[in-house]
Design an enzyme around this catalytic site. Structure first.
Site, PDB file in Angstrom:
ATOM      1  NE  ARG A   1     -60.667 -45.627  -5.068  1.00 16.19           N
ATOM      2  CZ  ARG A   1     -60.514 -46.483  -4.066  1.00 16.19           C
ATOM      3  NH1 ARG A   1     -60.515 -46.019  -2.804  1.00 16.19           N
ATOM      4  NH2 ARG A   1     -60.360 -47.775  -4.284  1.00 16.19           N
TER       5      ARG A   1
ATOM      6  CE  LYS B   1     -63.938 -46.461  -6.379  1.00 24.86           C
ATOM      7  NZ  LYS B   1     -63.735 -47.259  -7.603  1.00 24.86           N
TER       8      LYS B   1
ATOM      9  CG  HIS C   1     -57.728 -41.920 -11.337  1.00 21.87           C
ATOM     10  ND1 HIS C   1     -58.615 -41.263 -10.517  1.00 21.87           N
ATOM     11  CD2 HIS C   1     -58.056 -43.232 -11.250  1.00 21.87           C
ATOM     12  CE1 HIS C   1     -59.445 -42.130  -9.978  1.00 21.87           C
ATOM     13  NE2 HIS C   1     -59.124 -43.325 -10.396  1.00 21.87           N
TER      14      HIS C   1
ATOM     15  NE  ARG D   1     -56.552 -44.895  -6.803  1.00 22.77           N
ATOM     16  CZ  ARG D   1     -56.678 -45.523  -5.634  1.00 22.77           C
ATOM     17  NH1 ARG D   1     -56.185 -44.977  -4.538  1.00 22.77           N
ATOM     18  NH2 ARG D   1     -57.289 -46.694  -5.563  1.00 22.77           N
TER      19      ARG D   1
ATOM     20  CG  HIS E   1     -57.204 -51.518  -5.328  1.00 20.55           C
ATOM     21  ND1 HIS E   1     -56.073 -51.666  -6.102  1.00 20.55           N
ATOM     22  CD2 HIS E   1     -57.803 -50.374  -5.757  1.00 20.55           C
ATOM     23  CE1 HIS E   1     -55.986 -50.658  -6.948  1.00 20.55           C
ATOM     24  NE2 HIS E   1     -57.032 -49.865  -6.762  1.00 20.55           N
TER      25      HIS E   1
ATOM     26  CE1 TYR F   1     -51.715 -48.506 -10.857  1.00 21.89           C
ATOM     27  CE2 TYR F   1     -52.999 -50.003  -9.505  1.00 21.89           C
ATOM     28  CZ  TYR F   1     -52.836 -48.779 -10.103  1.00 21.89           C
ATOM     29  OH  TYR F   1     -53.809 -47.828  -9.958  1.00 21.89           O
TER      30      TYR F   1
END
Length: 304
Positions: free
Chosen positions: A151, A175, A243, A246, A269, A278
């Site tokens: 990210r 995150k 992004h 990514r 994730h 995806y």
């Protein structure tokens, strides 16, 4: 429809427009959109339909009809919003006793698919010949984005110590302050080494991996601007941003490996469902793999 009914329909729309402009003081753009959507519904009225006579079932049927005609979920959501606001107005004016639009539903909007670049486009983007400090730094940034699927915030926060050259991997703080270890490809490692050779001559405030010419950690906006510039300089015809690299990393990894859980770990994730978007990106590729691999999908002519 009688002339009186038609006149009343026009009058209530005009009053609603005046209410939005003067009492609600919403933007002219919103007023225009609401009236357009209400007029779209009005075109579906039957001979005896009026704004005051329509019931929930009739309005829902009209939304379904617009959907069948190809109106997008996003547009239908705006239609629905216009209907609810209009009938709230009629309720306020004591022209109706119940808002028939209150429980209307519109088709769910599909989750937008991530935008990705094909392999040739990525290769062209990264084909940078310049050996000046900015070119070497930017190439290292883009190679790392694409190599490891980071990210923007993760890459911007990297320190030199986070790159583990002997193991060809990078330590990332993702995150929720969750740490993960991600592999780095050979080309990305080479680009990072070339950048670090230049960076040694720059006095830096801290151990930041990517810095400006004055030694300050590179800001998010600066990274975004540099990627957009390279997209233009390399004449890709598309806007390049972190992004996009990514997403391209994730898509190309799935196309090659079909290992959804591995890609989930690489991307950081928390939920597999986030990664599953995806799988919709290249259905033709997946269908081709299926046709070639599944026993019941093989053509009869291929039987031995």
């Amino acid at each position: 429809m009688t002339d009186e009914a038609l006149s009343n329909n026009v009058r209530w729309l005009n009053d609603f427009e005046r209410y939005l402009r003067t009492e609600r003081q919403v933007s002219a753009y919103t007023v225009r959109n609401y009236l357009f959507e209400l007029q779209r519904i009005e075109k579906l009225f039957g001979e005896t339909d009026t704004w005051l006579s329509l019931q929930h079932e009739s309005l829902q049927a009209m939304l379904a009809k617009l959907h069948r005609k190809g109106l997008s979920p996003r547009s239908l959501s705006l239609t629905l919003s216009a209907l609810k606001q209009f009938y709230e107005f009629l309720l306020r004016e004591q022209q109706i006793k119940v808002n028939p639009a209150i429980s209307l539903t519109a088709p769910k909007q599909g989750k937008p698919l991530p935008k990705n670049m094909d392999v040739d486009s990525v290769s062209h983007l990264l084909d940078i010949d310049g050996d000046d400090p900015l070119s070497l730094r930017d190439k290292a940034i883009m190679e790392l984005f694409y190599s490891s699927g980071l990210r923007l915030a993760e890459l911007a926060a990297l320190n030199v110590a986070d790159i583990q050259f002997s193991q060809a991997q990078v330590k990332v703080l993702g995150k929720g302050s969750k740490e993960r270890i991600v592999p780095i490809g050979k080309l990305a490692l080479t680009a990072i080494n070339q950048w670090l050779d230049i960076k040694r001559d720059i006095y830096c405030e801290d151990d930041a991996l990517f810095v400006t010419a004055k030694g300050k950690r590179l800001a998010h906006r600066s990274i975004q601007a540099r990627l957009a510039k390279w997209g233009q300089d390399q004449a890709l015809g598309i806007k390049v941003h972190p992004h996009k690299l990514r997403h391209s990393f994730a898509t190309h990894m799935l196309e090659s490996s079909a290992d959804l859980r591995a890609v989930q770990e690489l991307l950081g994730h928390a939920n597999l469902s986030t990664t599953q978007v995806y799988t919709s990106l290249d259905f033709q590729h997946l269908a081709k793999v299926y046709d070639g691999a599944h026993p019941r999908a093989k053509k009869r002519g291929n039987r031995s």
